[in-house]
Write a protein that holds these residues in place. Structure first.
Motif, PDB file in Angstrom:
ATOM      1  N   SER A 265     -28.291 -51.435  26.184  1.00 21.93           N
ATOM      2  CA  SER A 265     -28.590 -52.672  25.449  1.00 21.93           C
ATOM      3  C   SER A 265     -28.249 -53.932  26.242  1.00 21.93           C
ATOM      4  CB  SER A 265     -27.807 -52.692  24.130  1.00 21.93           C
ATOM      5  OG  SER A 265     -26.395 -52.752  24.375  1.00 21.93           O
ATOM      6  N   ILE A 266     -27.777 -53.781  27.475  1.00 23.77           N
ATOM      7  CA  ILE A 266     -27.227 -54.907  28.236  1.00 23.77           C
ATOM      8  C   ILE A 266     -28.227 -56.043  28.444  1.00 23.77           C
ATOM      9  CG2 ILE A 266     -27.844 -54.066  30.547  1.00 23.77           C
ATOM     10  CD1 ILE A 266     -24.450 -55.578  29.549  1.00 23.77           C
ATOM     11  N   ILE A 267     -29.514 -55.747  28.407  1.00 21.44           N
ATOM     12  CA  ILE A 267     -30.520 -56.790  28.627  1.00 21.44           C
ATOM     13  C   ILE A 267     -30.492 -57.838  27.516  1.00 21.44           C
ATOM     14  CG2 ILE A 267     -32.364 -55.529  27.429  1.00 21.44           C
ATOM     15  CD1 ILE A 267     -34.317 -56.642  29.507  1.00 21.44           C
ATOM     16  N   LYS A 268     -30.069 -57.431  26.325  1.00 24.69           N
ATOM     17  CA  LYS A 268     -30.073 -58.361  25.191  1.00 24.69           C
ATOM     18  C   LYS A 268     -29.011 -59.459  25.322  1.00 24.69           C
ATOM     19  CE  LYS A 268     -33.560 -56.671  23.021  1.00 24.69           C
ATOM     20  NZ  LYS A 268     -34.803 -57.462  22.867  1.00 24.69           N
ATOM     21  N   PRO A 269     -27.747 -59.126  25.600  1.00 20.36           N
ATOM     22  CA  PRO A 269     -26.784 -60.224  25.773  1.00 20.36           C
ATOM     23  C   PRO A 269     -27.099 -61.114  26.968  1.00 20.36           C
ATOM     24  CG  PRO A 269     -25.806 -58.112  26.358  1.00 20.36           C
ATOM     25  CD  PRO A 269     -27.095 -57.818  25.658  1.00 20.36           C
ATOM     26  N   LEU A 270     -27.670 -60.526  28.032  1.00 23.21           N
ATOM     27  CA  LEU A 270     -28.064 -61.345  29.179  1.00 23.21           C
ATOM     28  C   LEU A 270     -29.147 -62.343  28.774  1.00 23.21           C
ATOM     29  CD1 LEU A 270     -28.198 -58.627  31.997  1.00 23.21           C
ATOM     30  CD2 LEU A 270     -26.407 -60.338  31.593  1.00 23.21           C
ATOM     31  N   ALA A 271     -30.100 -61.864  27.964  1.00 22.58           N
ATOM     32  CA  ALA A 271     -31.167 -62.751  27.487  1.00 22.58           C
ATOM     33  C   ALA A 271     -30.607 -63.830  26.569  1.00 22.58           C
ATOM     34  CB  ALA A 271     -32.232 -61.941  26.759  1.00 22.58           C
ATOM     35  N   ALA A 272     -29.610 -63.475  25.758  1.00 20.08           N
ATOM     36  CA  ALA A 272     -29.017 -64.443  24.838  1.00 20.08           C
ATOM     37  C   ALA A 272     -28.322 -65.578  25.599  1.00 20.08           C
ATOM     38  CB  ALA A 272     -28.028 -63.742  23.911  1.00 20.08           C
ATOM     39  N   VAL A 273     -27.498 -65.211  26.554  1.00 20.67           N
ATOM     40  CA  VAL A 273     -26.765 -66.224  27.326  1.00 20.67           C
ATOM     41  C   VAL A 273     -27.738 -67.104  28.104  1.00 20.67           C
ATOM     42  CG1 VAL A 273     -25.115 -66.599  29.191  1.00 20.67           C
ATOM     43  CG2 VAL A 273     -24.683 -64.825  27.484  1.00 20.67           C
ATOM     44  N   LYS A 274     -28.726 -66.496  28.726  1.00 18.38           N
ATOM     45  CA  LYS A 274     -29.724 -67.263  29.475  1.00 18.38           C
ATOM     46  C   LYS A 274     -30.503 -68.186  28.544  1.00 18.38           C
ATOM     47  CE  LYS A 274     -33.746 -66.768  32.510  1.00 18.38           C
ATOM     48  NZ  LYS A 274     -34.661 -65.812  33.199  1.00 18.38           N
ATOM     49  N   GLY A 275     -30.852 -67.676  27.354  1.00 14.93           N
ATOM     50  CA  GLY A 275     -31.621 -68.482  26.404  1.00 14.93           C
ATOM     51  C   GLY A 275     -30.867 -69.693  25.914  1.00 14.93           C
ATOM     52  N   PHE A 276     -29.581 -69.525  25.618  1.00 15.87           N
ATOM     53  CA  PHE A 276     -28.783 -70.662  25.157  1.00 15.87           C
ATOM     54  C   PHE A 276     -28.524 -71.654  26.286  1.00 15.87           C
ATOM     55  CE2 PHE A 276     -27.284 -67.883  21.573  1.00 15.87           C
ATOM     56  CZ  PHE A 276     -27.731 -68.719  20.558  1.00 15.87           C
ATOM     57  N   SER A 277     -28.392 -71.145  27.500  1.00 11.03           N
ATOM     58  CA  SER A 277     -28.106 -72.017  28.644  1.00 11.03           C
ATOM     59  C   SER A 277     -29.296 -72.880  29.031  1.00 11.03           C
ATOM     60  CB  SER A 277     -27.667 -71.179  29.853  1.00 11.03           C
ATOM     61  OG  SER A 277     -26.504 -70.452  29.557  1.00 11.03           O
ATOM     62  N   SER A 278     -30.505 -72.361  28.828  1.00 13.46           N
ATOM     63  CA  SER A 278     -31.705 -73.063  29.302  1.00 13.46           C
ATOM     64  C   SER A 278     -32.477 -73.776  28.197  1.00 13.46           C
ATOM     65  CB  SER A 278     -32.635 -72.079  30.011  1.00 13.46           C
ATOM     66  OG  SER A 278     -32.991 -71.009  29.152  1.00 13.46           O
ATOM     67  N   ASN A 279     -32.021 -73.674  26.946  1.00 10.48           N
ATOM     68  CA  ASN A 279     -32.717 -74.333  25.832  1.00 10.48           C
ATOM     69  C   ASN A 279     -31.725 -75.113  24.980  1.00 10.48           C
ATOM     70  OD1 ASN A 279     -35.624 -73.119  25.911  1.00 10.48           O
ATOM     71  ND2 ASN A 279     -34.263 -71.356  26.140  1.00 10.48           N
ATOM     72  N   LYS A 280     -32.214 -76.194  24.379  1.00 10.66           N
ATOM     73  CA  LYS A 280     -31.312 -77.032  23.592  1.00 10.66           C
ATOM     74  C   LYS A 280     -31.826 -77.367  22.194  1.00 10.66           C
ATOM     75  CE  LYS A 280     -28.950 -79.179  27.501  1.00 10.66           C
ATOM     76  NZ  LYS A 280     -28.516 -80.448  28.147  1.00 10.66           N
ATOM     77  N   SER A 281     -33.075 -77.078  21.908  1.00  5.73           N
ATOM     78  CA  SER A 281     -33.585 -77.358  20.562  1.00  5.73           C
ATOM     79  C   SER A 281     -33.426 -76.122  19.683  1.00  5.73           C
ATOM     80  CB  SER A 281     -35.054 -77.764  20.613  1.00  5.73           C
ATOM     81  OG  SER A 281     -35.871 -76.649  20.888  1.00  5.73           O
ATOM     82  N   ASN A 282     -33.328 -76.346  18.368  1.00  9.52           N
ATOM     83  CA  ASN A 282     -33.156 -75.241  17.428  1.00  9.52           C
ATOM     84  C   ASN A 282     -34.246 -74.186  17.560  1.00  9.52           C
ATOM     85  OD1 ASN A 282     -31.006 -76.718  16.525  1.00  9.52           O
ATOM     86  ND2 ASN A 282     -31.556 -76.601  14.367  1.00  9.52           N
ATOM     87  N   VAL A 283     -35.481 -74.655  17.712  1.00  2.00           N
ATOM     88  CA  VAL A 283     -36.614 -73.727  17.777  1.00  2.00           C
ATOM     89  C   VAL A 283     -36.580 -72.912  19.060  1.00  2.00           C
ATOM     90  CG1 VAL A 283     -39.122 -73.547  17.859  1.00  2.00           C
ATOM     91  CG2 VAL A 283     -38.050 -75.171  16.291  1.00  2.00           C
ATOM     92  N   THR A 284     -36.364 -73.554  20.191  1.00  2.00           N
ATOM     93  CA  THR A 284     -36.400 -72.828  21.460  1.00  2.00           C
ATOM     94  C   THR A 284     -35.171 -71.939  21.654  1.00  2.00           C
ATOM     95  OG1 THR A 284     -35.400 -74.720  22.630  1.00  2.00           O
ATOM     96  CG2 THR A 284     -37.808 -74.586  22.590  1.00  2.00           C
ATOM     97  N   MET A 285     -34.102 -72.193  20.884  1.00  2.07           N
ATOM     98  CA  MET A 285     -32.920 -71.330  20.970  1.00  2.07           C
ATOM     99  C   MET A 285     -33.012 -70.113  20.055  1.00  2.07           C
ATOM    100  SD  MET A 285     -29.510 -73.689  21.449  1.00  2.07           S
ATOM    101  CE  MET A 285     -29.912 -74.961  20.230  1.00  2.07           C
TER     102      MET A 285
END
Length: 313
Positions: A265-285
């Motif tokens: 399942s390791i791909i999911k937390p990596l995607a989560a951290v990357k997603g929060f780091s590179s996005n700032k709006s509610n929708v894109t997060m």
């Protein structure tokens, strides 16, 4: 100011007949219900190492946990509406009240009906185990209510992640284990820790997404207190610790080798951290928020499967 909503018990934006069931389904926030399933599954899988499984007790525990989680979601929706925090453009909500015109009173009444059914199931569980669980079960429901209800909601404080992780991870796993075995072991307590952390991570991810709106509404969440950047680092650390604990438990013989399945399942937390780091709006997060919830689901499911395989092999 509280948003104005037309309350006609039907969807305002969808054909009333074919879409109405979706309104009620979304009110449950079904994507969150796995947070109730996973602890019961893991607690029961651990019980295999001690005794044969009582399936009626397992089903009673599972349904009660799902009902409490769904009721908590409804209470959250009700009080966020009452406090004027939700509107029809809000992200990550069921939207039954602000988008589809369901009466707030109907939502809170349904939540208490769910609590009532969970209580009846709890009585059955107590009859077949111990009445001390009635106290613990009541505490779980109280935590669900006071998370967003009451004069001092837990969700408005820095303790939301801790409370959610403790009750929906640690406590539920131990109850599911205890009703099958009649005991609590060091193994069951230790295995519950990474799941508790990941349940807390779901709440932290939610608070990272909502940090701006929460700050405007006077909340004091961990994400607000430490700042967005540090909150993302904390989220990453919670993921890291959860996976490392599994390796440690295997090394100490508290978990079977097959528990390493969680690393699929390791791909999911990596995607989560990357997603929060590179996005700032509610929708894109939102994808990062979803990836966080999926981490708990997939990690927990794979851990349970690993425990079962380890028992039979």
């Amino acid at each position: 100011m509280q948003p104005q909503t037309i309350h006609n018990e039907t969807s305002l934006h969808a054909p009333p007949s074919e879409k109405r069931w979706k309104v009620w389904w979304n009110l449950l926030r079904p994507h969150t219900l796995t947070a109730a399933f996973v602890p019961v599954f893991i607690g029961t899988a651990l019980a295999l190492y001690e005794t044969a499984i009582d399936w009626p007790l397992f089903l009673a525990m599972l349904i009660a946990s799902l009902l409490i989680q769904a009721a908590t979601n409804m209470i959250n929706e009700y009080y966020d509406y009452k406090k004027g925090l939700d509107n029809e453009h809000s992200v990550g909500i069921g939207g039954a009240i602000v988008r589809h015109g369901v009466k707030p009173e109907t939502v809170i009444r349904l939540a208490f009906i769910f609590f009532g059914i969970a209580t009846l199931l709890g009585i059955y569980i107590c009859i077949n185990s111990t009445w001390w669980l009635a106290v613990i079960g009541t505490a779980c429901m109280a935590a669900g209510y006071f998370y967003t209800g009451g004069p001092y909601p837990i969700a408005y404080t820095p303790f939301g992640e801790i409370v959610a992780g403790f009750f929906m991870g640690f406590v539920i796993i131990l109850i599911a284990f205890y009703i099958q075995t009649g005991i609590i072991t060091s193994q069951s307590m230790l295995i519950s820790i990474p799941i508790s952390i990941l349940v807390g991570a779901i709440l932290l991810a939610n608070n990272i997404r909502d940090i701006d709106g929460d700050r405007e509404n006077g909340r004091k969440t961990v994400a607000i207190l430490v700042g967005r950047k540090n909150a993302i680092l904390l989220l990453a650390a919670m993921f890291f610790v959860s996976y490392i604990l599994i390796v440690l438990f295997i090394a100490l013989d508290y978990a079977p080798f097959w528990a390493l399945l969680v690393f699929l399942s390791i791909i999911k937390p990596l995607a989560a951290v990357k997603g929060f780091s590179s996005n700032k709006s509610n929708v894109t997060m939102m994808p990062a928020m979803v990836a966080t919830a999926q981490t708990n689901t997939i990690f927990g499911f794979l851990l349970g499967i690993g425990l079962i395989i380890g028992y039979f092999i």
